[in-house]
Design an enzyme around this catalytic site. Structure first.
Site, PDB file in Angstrom:
ATOM      1  N   CYS A   1       9.208   4.838  -1.652  1.00  0.00           N
ATOM      2  CA  CYS A   1       8.886   3.323  -2.578  1.00  0.00           C
ATOM      3  C   CYS A   1       8.703   3.117  -3.857  1.00  0.00           C
ATOM      4  CB  CYS A   1       7.320   3.016  -1.878  1.00  0.00           C
ATOM      5  SG  CYS A   1       7.347   3.514  -0.196  1.00  0.00           S
TER       6      CYS A   1
ATOM      7  N   HIS B   1       3.337  -1.561  -6.700  1.00  0.00           N
ATOM      8  CA  HIS B   1       3.964  -1.578  -5.044  1.00  0.00           C
ATOM      9  C   HIS B   1       2.520  -1.937  -3.921  1.00  0.00           C
ATOM     10  CE1 HIS B   1       5.606   0.002  -1.325  1.00  0.00           C
ATOM     11  NE2 HIS B   1       4.801   0.813  -1.330  1.00  0.00           N
TER      12      HIS B   1
ATOM     13  N   ASN C   1       5.392  -3.752   3.951  1.00  0.00           N
ATOM     14  CA  ASN C   1       5.583  -2.954   2.232  1.00  0.00           C
ATOM     15  C   ASN C   1       6.844  -2.484   2.621  1.00  0.00           C
ATOM     16  OD1 ASN C   1       6.057  -0.230   0.893  1.00  0.00           O
ATOM     17  ND2 ASN C   1       4.901   1.358   2.175  1.00  0.00           N
TER      18      ASN C   1
HETATM   19  N1  ACO Z   1      -5.083  -0.698  14.688  1.00  0.00           N
HETATM   20  C1  ACO Z   1      -6.080  -0.167  15.514  1.00  0.00           C
HETATM   21  N2  ACO Z   1      -6.679   0.481  14.759  1.00  0.00           N
HETATM   22  C2  ACO Z   1      -6.016   1.218  13.607  1.00  0.00           C
HETATM   23  C3  ACO Z   1      -4.799   1.429  13.191  1.00  0.00           C
HETATM   24  C4  ACO Z   1      -4.156   0.241  13.965  1.00  0.00           C
HETATM   25  N3  ACO Z   1      -2.800  -0.472  13.267  1.00  0.00           N
HETATM   26  N4  ACO Z   1      -4.483   1.818  13.244  1.00  0.00           N
HETATM   27  C5  ACO Z   1      -5.033   2.927  13.069  1.00  0.00           C
HETATM   28  N5  ACO Z   1      -5.841   2.873  13.525  1.00  0.00           N
HETATM   29  C6  ACO Z   1      -7.550   2.964  13.878  1.00  0.00           C
HETATM   30  C7  ACO Z   1      -7.544   5.137  13.867  1.00  0.00           C
HETATM   31  O1  ACO Z   1      -6.966   5.525  15.179  1.00  0.00           O
HETATM   32  C8  ACO Z   1      -8.945   5.439  12.847  1.00  0.00           C
HETATM   33  O2  ACO Z   1      -9.233   5.121  14.734  1.00  0.00           O
HETATM   34  P1  ACO Z   1     -10.797   6.838  15.140  1.00  0.00           P
HETATM   35  O3  ACO Z   1     -11.521   5.780  13.967  1.00  0.00           O
HETATM   36  O4  ACO Z   1     -10.697   6.216  16.251  1.00  0.00           O
HETATM   37  O5  ACO Z   1      -9.826   8.001  15.283  1.00  0.00           O
HETATM   38  C9  ACO Z   1      -8.948   4.119  12.731  1.00  0.00           C
HETATM   39  O6  ACO Z   1      -8.694   2.986  12.996  1.00  0.00           O
HETATM   40  C10 ACO Z   1      -9.185   4.434  10.732  1.00  0.00           C
HETATM   41  O7  ACO Z   1      -8.254   4.878  10.937  1.00  0.00           O
HETATM   42  P2  ACO Z   1      -7.498   5.561   9.085  1.00  0.00           P
HETATM   43  O8  ACO Z   1      -6.320   6.592   9.750  1.00  0.00           O
HETATM   44  O9  ACO Z   1      -8.551   6.247   8.568  1.00  0.00           O
HETATM   45  O10 ACO Z   1      -7.441   3.534   8.699  1.00  0.00           O
HETATM   46  P3  ACO Z   1      -7.547   3.535   7.162  1.00  0.00           P
HETATM   47  O11 ACO Z   1      -8.921   2.708   6.907  1.00  0.00           O
HETATM   48  O12 ACO Z   1      -7.524   4.610   5.936  1.00  0.00           O
HETATM   49  O13 ACO Z   1      -6.428   2.620   6.978  1.00  0.00           O
HETATM   50  C11 ACO Z   1      -4.009   2.767   6.582  1.00  0.00           C
HETATM   51  C12 ACO Z   1      -4.967   3.665   7.745  1.00  0.00           C
HETATM   52  C13 ACO Z   1      -3.420   1.329   6.365  1.00  0.00           C
HETATM   53  C14 ACO Z   1      -2.426   4.366   7.129  1.00  0.00           C
HETATM   54  C15 ACO Z   1      -4.408   3.300   5.152  1.00  0.00           C
HETATM   55  O14 ACO Z   1      -4.786   4.866   5.055  1.00  0.00           O
HETATM   56  C16 ACO Z   1      -2.760   3.253   4.181  1.00  0.00           C
HETATM   57  O15 ACO Z   1      -2.780   2.341   3.600  1.00  0.00           O
HETATM   58  N6  ACO Z   1      -2.277   4.388   3.424  1.00  0.00           N
HETATM   59  C17 ACO Z   1      -1.932   4.091   2.239  1.00  0.00           C
HETATM   60  C18 ACO Z   1      -0.228   4.025   3.340  1.00  0.00           C
HETATM   61  C19 ACO Z   1       0.579   3.657   2.146  1.00  0.00           C
HETATM   62  O16 ACO Z   1       0.314   3.277   1.098  1.00  0.00           O
HETATM   63  N7  ACO Z   1       1.633   4.424   2.509  1.00  0.00           N
HETATM   64  C20 ACO Z   1       3.493   4.081   1.936  1.00  0.00           C
HETATM   65  C21 ACO Z   1       3.289   5.161   0.577  1.00  0.00           C
HETATM   66  S1  ACO Z   1       5.079   3.628   0.239  1.00  0.00           S
HETATM   67  C22 ACO Z   1       6.418   5.297   0.734  1.00  0.00           C
HETATM   68  O17 ACO Z   1       6.646   5.990   0.061  1.00  0.00           O
HETATM   69  C23 ACO Z   1       6.932   4.534   2.595  1.00  0.00           C
END
Ligand code: ACO
Length: 334
Positions: free
Chosen positions: A113, A252, A282
């Site tokens: 990214c 980003h 994203n």
């Molecule tokens: N729908 C419903 N529930 C979900 C989903 C979904 N799509 N995805 C995860 N959950 C659940 C999980 O299973 C978890 O359940 P549990 O508590 O029973 O285990 C709960 O939601 C919380 O999960 P978390 O992973 O802690 O959720 P978080 O609030 O951290 O959000 C996310 C996850 C959106 C992925 C976040 O961590 C994030 O945005 N991280 C950064 C990602 C990023 O920037 N990536 C791109 C980098 S750029 C590149 O190089 C490609």
């Protein structure tokens, strides 16, 4: 005195096909409410059948060249940031070069990214050193091709698209400061494990879904919030510009909560931190030039505005550029 790299053209392209949160509700155990609250995303675009990263890149590049008013013979170098190339090799930049009818050298910069900021660094450096006069810089990704649409933790995040800028050697500042960072010890936090020389594709690896995006979302989130304000301050410091002087920050577009955290840590008002993640998701290397083009074409950028572009992604990689905008507000027909 060496030249500066000025942005003289910008363009972008989003494929037509939309994938809404409601569509995803029918595919995995998720909800519109969860996706909007945790990410800010409402819909994203998917490359059409037969459309690949190079097609998206070509369309964005054509628009940027038209906006700049440059012909294909004027481009001295093409650098394309992508981590979803059409093929492992040849470079996607070569396919784009041919489609645009260019005759210049062309190569890919792979920094996930952060790919656009890395490509911008290469283009800026080529101009500042005097080795190029006009450079086409593209960020393009079709990461949905590598997303596991049974994994709710990643499939709701990504969308496809492309953006491009044309840089031209100038006495005016243009790119005022640019800083990059890499921490390869975090390489395992986000990536596609199989398909390269470490784990070539086999039926077993495909059955184990190792050819799809894997991510430790929480760690990537923490990393992004930690490094991005620092690298922005580094790029600002190179040109003696204060955060308060910025007209806009374009982070980003990975997660609205990360965008909000960057605004808070840089202590900059929310209305100066651009976000279009609700409609794009994203788009990886495309997100920053897509956002820049939206800001420009909607008439929100004026000559003299200082804009900070901030990227982060797999690698781990991060980077920021501070740009003085010199183009007049467009009078583009729809
Ligand atoms: N729908 C419903 N529930 C979900 C989903 C979904 N799509 N995805 C995860 N959950 C659940 C999980 O299973 C978890 O359940 P549990 O508590 O029973 O285990 C709960 O939601 C919380 O999960 P978390 O992973 O802690 O959720 P978080 O609030 O951290 O959000 C996310 C996850 C959106 C992925 C976040 O961590 C994030 O945005 N991280 C950064 C990602 C990023 O920037 N990536 C791109 C980098 S750029 C590149 O190089 C490609």
């Amino acid at each position: 005195m060496h030249s500066h790299a000025e942005m003289i053209g910008v363009g972008s392209y989003l494929p037509e096909r939309r994938l809404t949160n409601a569509d995803l509700e029918g595919m995995v155990d998720t909800s519109d409410e969860w996706i909007v609250t945790r990410t800010g995303i409402r819909e994203r675009r998917l490359a059409e059948k037969g459309e690949s990263t190079s097609h998206l890149a070509v369309e964005a590049a054509r628009r940027a060249m038209a906006d700049a008013g440059v012909g294909r013979d004027e481009i001295d170098l093409l650098v394309l940031g992508t981590s979803s190339p059409d093929m492992i090799f040849p470079a996607t930049a070569c396919l784009v070069q041919a489609a645009l009818g260019l005759s210049c050298p062309a190569y890919d910069a792979m920094a996930a990214c952060t790919g656009f900021v890395y490509a911008l660094h290469a283009g800026t450096t080529a101009i500042e050193s005097g080795r190029a006069r006009t450079v086409l810089v593209v960020g393009a990704d079709a990461l949905t091709r590598h997303v596991d649409f049974t994994d709710r933790s990643t499939c709701v995040l990504f969308g496809d698209g492309a953006g491009a800028v044309v840089l031209r050697s100038s006495e005016r500042p243009g790119v005022c400061g640019i800083a990059l960072g890499t921490d390869g010890s975090g390489a395992d936090l986000l990536g596609i494990p199989a398909g390269g020389s470490a784990l070539p594709v086999t039926h077993e690896r495909i059955d184990a879904n190792l050819h799809k995006v894997k991510m430790n979302g929480n760690e990537v989130f923490r990393f992004a919030v930690r490094v991005t304000p620092k690298v922005a301050l580094d790029a600002l410091g190179q040109s003696g510009i204060d955060v308060g002087d910025l007209a806009y920050v374009i982070p980003h577009q990975a997660n609205q909560r990360i965008i909000d955290a960057i605004a808070e840590r840089l202590d900059i008002p929310r209305d100066r931190v651009f976000s279009n993640i609700a409609t794009t998701g994203n788009t990886s290397a495309a997100s920053i030039p897509l956002a820049l083009d939206e800001l420009y074409t909607s008439g929100q950028l004026s000559p003299g505005d200082l804009v900070a572009l901030i990227g982060f992604g797999a690698g781990l990689t991060w980077g920021a550029a501070v740009v003085e905008w010199t183009k007049a507000t467009p009078s583009k027909e729809a």
